[in-house]
Design a protein around this motif. Structure first.
Motif, PDB file in Angstrom:
ATOM      1  N   ALA B  29       0.735  -1.189  -0.020  1.00  0.00           N
ATOM      2  CA  ALA B  29       0.210   0.031  -0.041  1.00  0.00           C
ATOM      3  C   ALA B  29       0.877   1.316  -0.121  1.00  0.00           C
ATOM      4  N   LEU B  30       1.827   1.093   0.646  1.00  0.00           N
ATOM      5  CA  LEU B  30       2.625   2.407   0.965  1.00  0.00           C
ATOM      6  C   LEU B  30       3.512   2.566  -0.563  1.00  0.00           C
ATOM      7  N   SER B  31       3.951   1.576  -0.908  1.00  0.00           N
ATOM      8  CA  SER B  31       4.721   1.640  -2.239  1.00  0.00           C
ATOM      9  C   SER B  31       3.694   2.154  -3.363  1.00  0.00           C
ATOM     10  N   ARG B  32       2.393   1.648  -3.425  1.00  0.00           N
ATOM     11  CA  ARG B  32       1.702   2.160  -4.405  1.00  0.00           C
ATOM     12  C   ARG B  32       1.482   3.761  -4.441  1.00  0.00           C
ATOM     13  N   MET B  33       1.224   4.056  -3.009  1.00  0.00           N
ATOM     14  CA  MET B  33       0.963   5.341  -2.778  1.00  0.00           C
ATOM     15  C   MET B  33       2.215   6.317  -3.245  1.00  0.00           C
ATOM     16  N   SER B  51      12.126   2.860  -3.335  1.00  0.00           N
ATOM     17  CA  SER B  51      11.364   1.689  -4.248  1.00  0.00           C
ATOM     18  C   SER B  51      10.983   0.659  -3.183  1.00  0.00           C
ATOM     19  N   PRO B  52       9.937  -0.062  -3.734  1.00  0.00           N
ATOM     20  CA  PRO B  52       9.165  -1.028  -3.043  1.00  0.00           C
ATOM     21  C   PRO B  52       9.909  -2.053  -2.363  1.00  0.00           C
ATOM     22  N   SER B  53      11.119  -2.392  -2.845  1.00  0.00           N
ATOM     23  CA  SER B  53      11.806  -3.471  -2.490  1.00  0.00           C
ATOM     24  C   SER B  53      12.747  -2.951  -1.248  1.00  0.00           C
ATOM     25  N   HIS B  60       8.482   0.342   7.109  1.00  0.00           N
ATOM     26  CA  HIS B  60       7.447   1.300   7.361  1.00  0.00           C
ATOM     27  C   HIS B  60       6.063   0.919   7.096  1.00  0.00           C
ATOM     28  N   GLY B  61       5.982   0.108   6.003  1.00  0.00           N
ATOM     29  CA  GLY B  61       4.765  -0.541   5.817  1.00  0.00           C
ATOM     30  C   GLY B  61       4.295  -1.397   6.852  1.00  0.00           C
ATOM     31  N   LYS B  62       5.247  -2.073   7.443  1.00  0.00           N
ATOM     32  CA  LYS B  62       4.892  -2.910   8.783  1.00  0.00           C
ATOM     33  C   LYS B  62       4.521  -2.249   9.962  1.00  0.00           C
ATOM     34  N   THR B  63       5.119  -0.775  10.374  1.00  0.00           N
ATOM     35  CA  THR B  63       4.676  -0.098  11.322  1.00  0.00           C
ATOM     36  C   THR B  63       3.385   0.530  11.172  1.00  0.00           C
ATOM     37  N   VAL B  64       2.979   1.026   9.793  1.00  0.00           N
ATOM     38  CA  VAL B  64       1.756   1.557   9.588  1.00  0.00           C
ATOM     39  C   VAL B  64       0.473   0.447   9.689  1.00  0.00           C
ATOM     40  N   MET B  65       0.836  -0.586   9.263  1.00  0.00           N
ATOM     41  CA  MET B  65      -0.252  -1.710   9.290  1.00  0.00           C
ATOM     42  C   MET B  65      -0.303  -2.192  10.855  1.00  0.00           C
ATOM     43  N   GLY B  66       0.894  -2.127  11.527  1.00  0.00           N
ATOM     44  CA  GLY B  66       0.465  -2.421  12.998  1.00  0.00           C
ATOM     45  C   GLY B  66      -0.297  -1.257  13.847  1.00  0.00           C
ATOM     46  N   PHE B 100      -4.107  10.933   4.564  1.00  0.00           N
ATOM     47  CA  PHE B 100      -4.739   9.558   5.368  1.00  0.00           C
ATOM     48  C   PHE B 100      -5.680   9.085   4.301  1.00  0.00           C
ATOM     49  N   LYS B 101      -6.494   9.880   3.529  1.00  0.00           N
ATOM     50  CA  LYS B 101      -7.189   9.358   2.435  1.00  0.00           C
ATOM     51  C   LYS B 101      -6.936   8.627   1.499  1.00  0.00           C
ATOM     52  N   ILE B 102      -5.586   9.116   0.946  1.00  0.00           N
ATOM     53  CA  ILE B 102      -4.897   8.710   0.161  1.00  0.00           C
ATOM     54  C   ILE B 102      -4.395   7.195   0.173  1.00  0.00           C
ATOM     55  N   LEU B 103      -3.781   7.089   1.632  1.00  0.00           N
ATOM     56  CA  LEU B 103      -3.043   5.914   1.911  1.00  0.00           C
ATOM     57  C   LEU B 103      -4.139   4.868   2.217  1.00  0.00           C
ATOM     58  N   SER B 104      -5.575   5.355   2.701  1.00  0.00           N
ATOM     59  CA  SER B 104      -6.508   4.530   2.738  1.00  0.00           C
ATOM     60  C   SER B 104      -7.046   3.694   1.398  1.00  0.00           C
ATOM     61  N   HIS B 105      -7.087   4.510   0.589  1.00  0.00           N
ATOM     62  CA  HIS B 105      -7.557   4.204  -0.901  1.00  0.00           C
ATOM     63  C   HIS B 105      -6.470   2.925  -1.115  1.00  0.00           C
ATOM     64  N   ASN B 106      -5.193   3.169  -1.113  1.00  0.00           N
ATOM     65  CA  ASN B 106      -4.326   2.463  -1.358  1.00  0.00           C
ATOM     66  C   ASN B 106      -4.468   0.963  -0.720  1.00  0.00           C
ATOM     67  N   ILE B 107      -4.754   1.133   0.547  1.00  0.00           N
ATOM     68  CA  ILE B 107      -4.838   0.036   1.226  1.00  0.00           C
ATOM     69  C   ILE B 107      -6.176  -0.799   0.898  1.00  0.00           C
ATOM     70  N   LEU B 108      -7.111  -0.147   0.476  1.00  0.00           N
ATOM     71  CA  LEU B 108      -8.167  -0.580  -0.140  1.00  0.00           C
ATOM     72  C   LEU B 108      -7.732  -1.482  -1.255  1.00  0.00           C
ATOM     73  N   VAL B 109      -7.047  -0.782  -2.335  1.00  0.00           N
ATOM     74  CA  VAL B 109      -6.583  -1.538  -3.459  1.00  0.00           C
ATOM     75  C   VAL B 109      -5.975  -2.821  -3.206  1.00  0.00           C
ATOM     76  N   VAL B 110      -5.073  -2.682  -2.215  1.00  0.00           N
ATOM     77  CA  VAL B 110      -4.218  -4.037  -1.791  1.00  0.00           C
ATOM     78  C   VAL B 110      -5.021  -4.965  -1.419  1.00  0.00           C
ATOM     79  N   LEU B 111      -6.106  -4.666  -0.814  1.00  0.00           N
ATOM     80  CA  LEU B 111      -6.923  -5.680   0.002  1.00  0.00           C
ATOM     81  C   LEU B 111      -7.606  -6.356  -1.127  1.00  0.00           C
ATOM     82  N   ALA B 112      -8.048  -5.521  -2.293  1.00  0.00           N
ATOM     83  CA  ALA B 112      -8.926  -6.107  -3.322  1.00  0.00           C
ATOM     84  C   ALA B 112      -7.999  -7.118  -4.150  1.00  0.00           C
ATOM     85  N   ILE B 113      -6.613  -6.613  -4.302  1.00  0.00           N
ATOM     86  CA  ILE B 113      -5.726  -7.574  -5.080  1.00  0.00           C
ATOM     87  C   ILE B 113      -5.450  -8.885  -4.191  1.00  0.00           C
TER      88      ILE B 113
END
Lengths: 163, 143
Positions: B29-33, B51-53, B60-66, B100-113
């Motif tokens: 989600a963070l990478s996509r954002m 980069s995503p890797s 940081h992605g782990k921190t945010v999802m935590g 926050f809205k932007i990151l939320s949208h990307n979380i939703l996209v990743v959940l859909a994937i």
């Protein structure tokens, strides 16, 4: 004098044109090639009506929208979803002039349908999510970026004739 | 648009299914954002590699999802539960809440994937409401 004016006008209309890279064009074409318009249209529109229920205000004549199941099984909603996707295909086929391609559609949404342009963004977000679910990881971040740009241009063009 | 009992139940049940992949979700989600909404990169000018890797994006992605997971546990009172995080975002990070809205949208996209069958429209609406409530709680101390 006149040649200068013509050059200035031509330059300013070029300045307003959206620039697409080859990668962006390829990504957007590829995404569309994978879409069954009936399937994606129905899923996208019904998801929008469920996730953002206030959007149902524009669908008073569409029959039963009482709950998620009713919305997802509603044939009029399904049919309209296809209509929306066909409309997006027009933008795909006219990517260098989406603004003018959509001039009539913009007037329609403003003058006849009275749709709040904020709703276009809500539908776009639902479409992105439906496509993401369909394409999985082949919907890469780069694809998402290209498609997001395409949708932003579409949404902007649809809102252009509002006054 | 407050969370109903049904929303909370849906979010808890869905989180139970997906929390195992929290780190992947956060990183993706963070990478996509950062790629799809390049203006968000302005908050990471101190990172050499976006980069995503990159290890930092992953961490940081782990921190945010935590944080999201913590919020699920405190879903009955997000404002009180996320007070410390709100202070962090308001006074130290000073991230414009529009993001926050932007990151939320990307979380939703990743959940859909990652969970196309489970991320139904009903789950989508409850999760979207939850992320919106979370963002509001995070913005509590801003002014």
């Amino acid at each position: 004098m006149i040649p200068i004016l013509t050059r200035t006008l031509a330059k300013s209309s070029r300045a307003n044109m959206v620039e697409w890279t080859d990668e962006e064009r390829a990504a957007i074409s590829d995404i569309f090639s994978k879409l069954d318009y009936d399937e994606v249209g129905q899923k996208c529109l019904s998801r929008c009506l469920i996730v953002y229920p206030w959007t149902q205000r524009y669908f008073g004549a569409f029959g039963n929208l009482y709950n998620a199941e009713a919305i997802m099984n509603n044939p009029l909603i399904a049919k309209h979803g296809t209509t929306v996707l066909r409309g997006l295909e027009r933008a795909l086929n006219n990517m260098d002039d989406i603004k003018n391609t959509y001039a009539e559609l913009s007037v329609l949404h403003s003058e006849k349908l009275h749709v709040d342009p904020d709703n276009f963004k809500l539908l776009s977000d639902c479409l992105t999510i439906v496509i993401a679910a369909k394409m999985g990881t082949t919907f890469t971040p780069e694809y998402q970026a290209s498609f997001q740009k395409f949708l932003s241009v579409v949404v902007s063009a649809l809102g252009k004739q509002y006054h | 648009m407050s969370l109903t009992a049904k929303d909370k139940a849906v979010v808890r049940a869905f989180w139970a299914k997906v929390s195992g992949k929290a780190e992947d979700i956060g990183c993706e989600a963070l990478s996509r954002m950062l790629v799809v909404y390049p203006q968000t990169k302005t908050y990471f000018s101190h990172w050499p590699d976006l980069s995503p890797s990159s290890a930092r994006v992953r961490k940081h992605g782990k921190t945010v999802m935590g944080g999201v997971g913590e919020a699920v546990g405190k879903i009955d009172d997000l404002t009180a539960g996320l007070l410390t995080l709100s202070e962090l975002h308001a006074f130290q990070l000073r991230i414009d809440p529009a993001n926050f809205k932007i990151l939320s949208h990307n979380i939703l996209v990743v959940l859909a994937i990652l969970f196309p069958a489970d991320f139904t429209p009903e789950v989508h609406v409850s999760v979207d409401k939850f992320l919106t409530a979370l963002a509001l709680a995070l913005a509590e101390k801003y002014r």
